[in-house]
Enzyme design. Structure first.
Site: not given
Ligand code: PAF
Length: 283
Positions: A39, A151, A178, A187-189
């Site tokens: 982000h 992504k 990235i 990834s946030s996950r």
């Protein structure tokens, strides 16, 4: 300029009205928060290309299926604000779901074709939810440019198609994936992964690398490349393939022969966590 936090569409509109009066260009970075360097790279690019930047932080309920991770999706608004501020954005939009969706909300944006394969096939209604919220964010921000990560390559293709089809007055800027040092796409996950799962998750980028090497050495048979990618994933005991697919990059439809630009995309469960990754070969 200091960072403004807007909680409602009305508050956003008031800020945008002032920016428009001054003739400033506006960049939008739509996010669901729990921000990471992926982000960050979008925000940095937006800041470098626009006079003002709005970042939305909103876990959009209508893009989650009934058995998906809406409730558990990671959230840390304070940390998000710190990062957004440090990168020089000007406005954070952080609404409640009820601010975005009235009780009798009745409009859905649906893009056929490009949204139907890959994640669209596994997550029914997902891209309708994405397109609907993204359209609302485009309208609220009146942005000149909006920034999306590669992504979520299918999302990028779907949003581009929607903008083209609806003659929306906004440029969609796609930005590179990235990665962590070992290759795992940020990834946030990733936060769901246990230590062992985190180690195993490197299999996604490893499998894609093997596929990419085959294509770069001249392999045109998509089934052979997919078989190689699947074999790498299958060798990892904690991984379970959801899909391995090679699609025409413009149509997001599977191809048998790799001639034109292709998206090579995978979705893999590492334990209970579903991760996606991809690469694009432009021809
Ligand atoms: O990519 C995401 O985080 C989301 O799908 C988006 C674009 C912010 C819409 O909710």
């Amino acid at each position: 300029m200091s960072l403004t936090i807007a909680k409602t569409p009305g508050e956003v509109k008031a800020v945008i009205r002032e920016w428009k009066k001054e003739g400033l260009s506006i960049g939008l970075v739509p996010t669901m928060g729990y921000l990471h360097e992926g982000h960050g790279s979008l925000i940095k690019k937006a800041v470098s290309e626009n006079d003002r930047v709005m970042v939305s932080v909103f876990v959009n309920p209508i893009q989650f299926g009934p058995n998906e991770d809406l409730e558990s999706y990671p959230r840390d608004f304070e940390a998000d604000v710190k990062l957004i501020e440090s990168l020089g954005a000007d406005l954070v939009f952080h609404p409640e779901p009820s601010d975005m969706y009235e009780k009798d909300f009745s409009t859905t944006i649906s893009v056929s074709g490009v949204s139907e394969n890959l994640c669209g096939a596994r997550r029914p209604g997902h891209f309708n939810g994405v397109c609907t919220v993204v359209t609302k964010l485009f309208n609220l921000s009146e942005a000149d440019r909006a920034y999306f990560g590669q992504k979520d390559a299918q999302q990028l293709a779907v949003v581009k198609r929607m903008v083209r089809d609806l003659n929306a007055n906004i440029e969609i800027v796609g930005c590179p994936i990235i990665r962590e040092e070992d290759g795992l796409a940020k990834s946030s996950r990733n936060t769901y992964l246990s230590a062992d799962e985190r180690k195993a998750a490197v299999v996604l980028s490893k499998a894609l690398k093997a596929g990419k090497e085959m294509i770069e050495s001249g392999e045109k048979d998509a089934s052979k490349v997919k078989a190689k990618i699947s074999s790498v994933i299958d060798a990892e005991p904690l991984a379970k393939t959801d899909y391995v697919e090679i699609c025409d990059w413009n149509l997001i439809e599977p191809v048998d022969i790799i001639n034109n630009s292709v998206l090579v995309a995978i979705a893999v469960y590492i334990g209970k966590t579903r991760l996606i990754d991809n690469f694009i070969i432009e021809k």
